[in-house]
Scaffold this motif. Structure first.
Motif, PDB file in Angstrom:
ATOM      1  N   LEU A 169      35.309  43.784  52.176  1.00 14.71           N
ATOM      2  CA  LEU A 169      34.001  43.780  51.522  1.00 14.71           C
ATOM      3  C   LEU A 169      33.723  42.408  50.903  1.00 14.71           C
ATOM      4  N   LEU A 170      34.707  41.840  50.218  1.00 16.90           N
ATOM      5  CA  LEU A 170      34.507  40.536  49.594  1.00 16.90           C
ATOM      6  C   LEU A 170      34.239  39.460  50.644  1.00 16.90           C
ATOM      7  N   ASP A 171      34.942  39.532  51.757  1.00 17.81           N
ATOM      8  CA  ASP A 171      34.717  38.547  52.824  1.00 17.81           C
ATOM      9  C   ASP A 171      33.299  38.648  53.377  1.00 17.81           C
ATOM     10  N   ARG A 172      32.809  39.863  53.572  1.00 15.81           N
ATOM     11  CA  ARG A 172      31.448  40.032  54.107  1.00 15.81           C
ATOM     12  C   ARG A 172      30.414  39.498  53.117  1.00 15.81           C
ATOM     13  N   VAL A 173      30.662  39.699  51.830  1.00 20.36           N
ATOM     14  CA  VAL A 173      29.751  39.167  50.819  1.00 20.36           C
ATOM     15  C   VAL A 173      29.771  37.644  50.842  1.00 20.36           C
ATOM     16  N   ARG A 174      30.963  37.054  50.974  1.00 18.97           N
ATOM     17  CA  ARG A 174      31.058  35.591  51.027  1.00 18.97           C
ATOM     18  C   ARG A 174      30.281  35.040  52.228  1.00 18.97           C
ATOM     19  N   VAL A 175      30.399  35.690  53.373  1.00 17.62           N
ATOM     20  CA  VAL A 175      29.716  35.220  54.579  1.00 17.62           C
ATOM     21  C   VAL A 175      28.202  35.295  54.404  1.00 17.62           C
ATOM     22  N   LYS A 176      27.733  36.379  53.802  1.00 17.90           N
ATOM     23  CA  LYS A 176      26.293  36.591  53.681  1.00 17.90           C
ATOM     24  C   LYS A 176      25.682  35.939  52.439  1.00 17.90           C
ATOM     25  N   CYS A 177      26.526  35.609  51.458  1.00 23.96           N
ATOM     26  CA  CYS A 177      26.040  34.974  50.228  1.00 23.96           C
ATOM     27  C   CYS A 177      26.908  33.748  49.947  1.00 23.96           C
ATOM     28  N   PRO A 178      26.787  32.715  50.772  1.00 24.14           N
ATOM     29  CA  PRO A 178      27.701  31.576  50.675  1.00 24.14           C
ATOM     30  C   PRO A 178      27.614  30.810  49.358  1.00 24.14           C
ATOM     31  N   ASP A 179      26.506  30.938  48.639  1.00 22.52           N
ATOM     32  CA  ASP A 179      26.345  30.192  47.386  1.00 22.52           C
ATOM     33  C   ASP A 179      26.723  30.994  46.144  1.00 22.52           C
ATOM     34  N   ALA A 180      27.093  32.256  46.328  1.00 19.45           N
ATOM     35  CA  ALA A 180      27.438  33.090  45.179  1.00 19.45           C
ATOM     36  C   ALA A 180      28.761  32.653  44.565  1.00 19.45           C
ATOM     37  N   ILE A 181      28.896  32.834  43.259  1.00 18.15           N
ATOM     38  CA  ILE A 181      30.160  32.613  42.564  1.00 18.15           C
ATOM     39  C   ILE A 181      31.015  33.860  42.752  1.00 18.15           C
ATOM     40  N   LEU A 182      32.162  33.716  43.400  1.00 19.59           N
ATOM     41  CA  LEU A 182      33.035  34.865  43.643  1.00 19.59           C
ATOM     42  C   LEU A 182      34.384  34.619  42.988  1.00 19.59           C
ATOM     43  N   PHE A 183      34.712  35.444  42.023  1.00 16.90           N
ATOM     44  CA  PHE A 183      35.993  35.360  41.313  1.00 16.90           C
ATOM     45  C   PHE A 183      36.762  36.661  41.512  1.00 16.90           C
ATOM     46  N   THR A 184      38.028  36.546  41.906  1.00 14.91           N
ATOM     47  CA  THR A 184      38.857  37.736  41.951  1.00 14.91           C
ATOM     48  C   THR A 184      39.276  38.130  40.543  1.00 14.91           C
ATOM     49  N   GLY A 185      39.407  39.418  40.327  1.00 17.57           N
ATOM     50  CA  GLY A 185      39.898  39.912  39.051  1.00 17.57           C
ATOM     51  C   GLY A 185      41.297  40.474  39.158  1.00 17.57           C
ATOM     52  N   PHE A 186      41.901  40.364  40.340  1.00  9.07           N
ATOM     53  CA  PHE A 186      43.271  40.814  40.538  1.00  9.07           C
ATOM     54  C   PHE A 186      44.185  39.600  40.623  1.00  9.07           C
ATOM     55  N   ASP A 187      45.006  39.431  39.616  1.00  9.81           N
ATOM     56  CA  ASP A 187      45.880  38.267  39.518  1.00  9.81           C
ATOM     57  C   ASP A 187      46.932  38.249  40.631  1.00  9.81           C
ATOM     58  N   ASP A 188      47.326  39.430  41.092  1.00 12.59           N
ATOM     59  CA  ASP A 188      48.430  39.528  42.047  1.00 12.59           C
ATOM     60  C   ASP A 188      48.053  39.119  43.469  1.00 12.59           C
ATOM     61  N   ILE A 189      46.779  38.886  43.728  1.00  8.91           N
ATOM     62  CA  ILE A 189      46.376  38.421  45.058  1.00  8.91           C
ATOM     63  C   ILE A 189      45.478  37.184  44.959  1.00  8.91           C
ATOM     64  N   LEU A 190      45.693  36.395  43.924  1.00  9.50           N
ATOM     65  CA  LEU A 190      44.938  35.156  43.747  1.00  9.50           C
ATOM     66  C   LEU A 190      45.074  34.250  44.963  1.00  9.50           C
ATOM     67  N   TYR A 191      46.293  34.063  45.437  1.00  3.97           N
ATOM     68  CA  TYR A 191      46.548  33.202  46.600  1.00  3.97           C
ATOM     69  C   TYR A 191      45.697  33.626  47.797  1.00  3.97           C
ATOM     70  N   HIS A 192      45.724  34.909  48.099  1.00  5.32           N
ATOM     71  CA  HIS A 192      45.006  35.429  49.263  1.00  5.32           C
ATOM     72  C   HIS A 192      43.493  35.321  49.058  1.00  5.32           C
ATOM     73  N   ALA A 193      43.039  35.576  47.829  1.00  7.40           N
ATOM     74  CA  ALA A 193      41.612  35.497  47.540  1.00  7.40           C
ATOM     75  C   ALA A 193      41.099  34.068  47.704  1.00  7.40           C
ATOM     76  N   LEU A 194      41.869  33.092  47.253  1.00  5.21           N
ATOM     77  CA  LEU A 194      41.453  31.699  47.399  1.00  5.21           C
ATOM     78  C   LEU A 194      41.353  31.301  48.863  1.00  5.21           C
ATOM     79  N   LEU A 195      42.288  31.774  49.683  1.00  3.77           N
ATOM     80  CA  LEU A 195      42.233  31.466  51.109  1.00  3.77           C
ATOM     81  C   LEU A 195      40.996  32.068  51.771  1.00  3.77           C
ATOM     82  N   MET A 196      40.476  33.152  51.175  1.00  2.00           N
ATOM     83  CA  MET A 196      39.293  33.802  51.725  1.00  2.00           C
ATOM     84  C   MET A 196      37.995  33.198  51.193  1.00  2.00           C
ATOM     85  N   GLY A 197      38.102  32.168  50.358  1.00  2.00           N
ATOM     86  CA  GLY A 197      36.904  31.469  49.941  1.00  2.00           C
ATOM     87  C   GLY A 197      36.369  31.819  48.576  1.00  2.00           C
TER      88      GLY A 197
END
Length: 292
Positions: A169-197
């Protein structure tokens, strides 16, 4: 808005009122020791739904006064009554916060149109940029892709605090809203979230592991993924220890051992146990050993 933000804990006195001295210590610890880029104030880790609107406004003021512009500030303005949401939004603006975030309305089971319309209403009636605080484990509200994309088209809804494990879901939002500020709230997958943009993270355990999270973030920017993954596993080691005896009380126990007078959790939570304090000591020893 990029980098590592701590979802700071809140210090309370025994009678449930705010402990101003403790709050100021928490702020300084996050800035001086953890090195965070910003603070998320009055969030889930900060025990928002145990506080009155008056206490939240007092908290905004104390944090803004102590930071004195040194870091970015984002306020959680979630509340059960919309009048309180608007009041908190106005206060955050007045205190110099850059953005606010809001959890979806809870308890009564609103449908998707009601939730979307409510966010639009709030965004239309506050003069500070709004982030959608996605946290279904607490709110029991499941946002769909179409809901989020529709909301992010509003000129005053600027991004997400995404405390959710649906990264498709987060990836689809990033693709469709490239200018949005997207911050993960799960500390345990920060690495993976950053790789996803995503742009960074707002995390509760960063009250302890902010240094590690910052090193992880910097390593990803440098494309040093092996080093970044090492720091993610360090953070997850701490999460394992926190979760083994209770995330919220053990985190506060560890902070107290580090010399931060953050106090107890507010009622109805029980007092921190000796087992949690002992686990806190082990966490601090681990962080000292690895330079966290």
């Amino acid at each position: 808005m990029k980098g590592i933000y701590a979802a700071m804990v809140t210090a309370f006195q025994e009678d449930g009122s705010l402990d101003e001295k403790g709050i100021r210590e928490i702020v300084r610890h996050n800035i001086d020791h953890c090195g965070v880029k910003g603070l998320f104030v009055g969030g889930t880790m900060g025990e928002r739904y145990k506080m009155s609107t008056a206490a939240m406004k007092e908290l905004y003021h104390i944090v803004a006064d102590e930071t004195a512009g040194k870091v970015d500030l984002v306020a959680n303005i979630s509340a059960l009554a919309f009048e309180e949401v608007l009041e908190l939004g106005a206060c955050a603006k007045e205190e110099g916060y850059s953005r606010v975030a809001m959890i979806a309305p809870i308890f009564h089971g609103y449908n998707s149109e009601e939730i979307v319309d409510y966010y639009i209403y709030i965004a239309d009636h506050i003069s500070i940029p709004l982030m959608i605080y996605v946290i279904p484990s607490f709110s029991k509200v499941d946002f769909t892709e179409s809901m989020l994309v529709r909301l992010l088209k509003h000129p005053n809804i600027v991004g997400l605090k995404f405390t959710h494990n649906d990264y498709y879901l987060l990836d689809r939002v990033r693709v469709k809203c490239p200018d949005a500020i997207l911050f993960t709230g799960f500390d345990d997958i920060l690495y993976h979230a950053l790789l996803m943009g995503t742009d960074g993270a707002i995390g509760g355990t960063f009250n302890l592991t902010g240094r590690l999270a910052k090193k992880l973030y910097d390593a990803v920017q440098d494309k040093d993924y092996k080093t970044a993954l090492k720091y993610q596993r360090n953070i997850n080691d701490v999460e394992d220890m926190l979760n083994a005896t209770g995330l919220f009380p053990t985190l506060k126990a560890a902070l107290q051992i580090m010399g931060v007078q953050c106090g107890e959790l507010k009622k109805p939570n029980a007092l921190i146990t000796e087992a949690q304090r002992e686990q806190g000591r082990k966490i601090v020893e681990y962080l000292e050993r690895i330079g966290g």
